[in-house]
Design a protein around this motif. Structure first.
Motif, PDB file in Angstrom:
ATOM      1  N   VAL A  74       1.013  -1.361   0.144  1.00  0.00           N
ATOM      2  CA  VAL A  74      -0.056   0.125  -0.119  1.00  0.00           C
ATOM      3  C   VAL A  74       0.870   1.277  -0.018  1.00  0.00           C
ATOM      4  CG1 VAL A  74      -1.659   1.401   1.521  1.00  0.00           C
ATOM      5  CG2 VAL A  74      -2.006  -1.129   0.924  1.00  0.00           C
ATOM      6  N   ILE A 113       1.988   2.159  -3.418  1.00  0.00           N
ATOM      7  CA  ILE A 113       0.673   2.114  -4.359  1.00  0.00           C
ATOM      8  C   ILE A 113       0.323   3.670  -4.287  1.00  0.00           C
ATOM      9  CG2 ILE A 113      -1.399   1.678  -4.897  1.00  0.00           C
ATOM     10  CD1 ILE A 113       0.522  -0.249  -5.996  1.00  0.00           C
ATOM     11  N   LEU A 114       0.061   4.148  -3.051  1.00  0.00           N
ATOM     12  CA  LEU A 114      -0.580   5.288  -2.859  1.00  0.00           C
ATOM     13  C   LEU A 114       0.310   6.631  -2.657  1.00  0.00           C
ATOM     14  CD1 LEU A 114      -2.909   4.519   0.124  1.00  0.00           C
ATOM     15  CD2 LEU A 114      -3.461   4.648  -2.053  1.00  0.00           C
ATOM     16  N   TRP A 144      -1.526   7.822 -10.643  1.00  0.00           N
ATOM     17  CA  TRP A 144      -2.885   7.678  -9.975  1.00  0.00           C
ATOM     18  C   TRP A 144      -3.451   6.316 -10.202  1.00  0.00           C
ATOM     19  CZ3 TRP A 144      -7.275   6.017 -12.731  1.00  0.00           C
ATOM     20  CH2 TRP A 144      -7.026   6.227 -13.904  1.00  0.00           C
ATOM     21  N   SER A 167      -3.319   3.180  -7.649  1.00  0.00           N
ATOM     22  CA  SER A 167      -4.362   2.726  -6.560  1.00  0.00           C
ATOM     23  C   SER A 167      -5.405   2.237  -6.827  1.00  0.00           C
ATOM     24  CB  SER A 167      -4.459   4.658  -6.110  1.00  0.00           C
ATOM     25  OG  SER A 167      -5.082   5.097  -6.761  1.00  0.00           O
ATOM     26  N   ALA A 174      -9.195   5.003  -1.663  1.00  0.00           N
ATOM     27  CA  ALA A 174      -7.883   4.655  -2.052  1.00  0.00           C
ATOM     28  C   ALA A 174      -7.568   5.556  -3.209  1.00  0.00           C
ATOM     29  CB  ALA A 174      -7.529   3.212  -2.555  1.00  0.00           C
ATOM     30  N   ASN A 226      -4.719   8.928  -2.556  1.00  0.00           N
ATOM     31  CA  ASN A 226      -3.359   9.080  -3.636  1.00  0.00           C
ATOM     32  C   ASN A 226      -3.517  10.542  -4.122  1.00  0.00           C
ATOM     33  OD1 ASN A 226      -2.188   9.574  -6.183  1.00  0.00           O
ATOM     34  ND2 ASN A 226      -1.623   7.219  -6.213  1.00  0.00           N
TER      35      ASN A 226
END
Length: 128
Positions: free
Chosen positions: A66, A69-70, A75, A78, A115, A119
């Motif tokens: 995570v 990813i974030l 974008w 996410s 999520a 982001n």
């Protein structure tokens, strides 16, 4: 260095596994047991082993993927977390239609929707 595509795929697999395990836990419920010395532990009833394993492995994979990813300027990675939460919501609603199933599906939908927003609002300003 791992590419963004692989990172997103790994995060999606972890999120799907975790949400599927949560769906099974919602369906089966927890059994709480005491050992006689004041300690209480809870687990899934007999036959819930695959759900417990999926929750554990999915949680570990998600925790490690995570942040990567974030905290990116792109974008789209996410959305892998949104995919996992959506699959979990479908799984939990396929197992039942009672109030607890709808609450679990709503929580998974909220996390899946949050999520990309996390982001956008936080992750792009604090990239890895």
């Amino acid at each position: 260095m791992i590419s963004q595509g692989w990172r997103a795929a790994i995060a999606a697999v972890g999120a799907v596994a975790f949400c599927w395990g949560v769906a099974g836990a919602v369906h089966l419920g927890f059994d709480c047991h005491g050992n006689g010395r004041g300690a209480t532990y809870c687990s899934l009833p007999e036959g819930g082993g695959p759900y417990e394993l999926a929750m554990l492995v999915g949680f570990i994979v998600s925790v490690y993927s995570v942040p990567g990813i974030l905290r990116r300027t792109a974008w789209w990675p996410s959305l892998s977390l949104s995919l996992g939460a959506g699959a979990g919501a479908v799984a939990v609603l396929a197992l039942g239609q009672e109030t607890r199933y709808w609450i679990a599906a709503a929580l998974m939908g909220a996390v899946g929707s949050a999520a990309p927003l996390v982001n956008r609002l936080w992750g792009r300003h604090h990239p890895v």
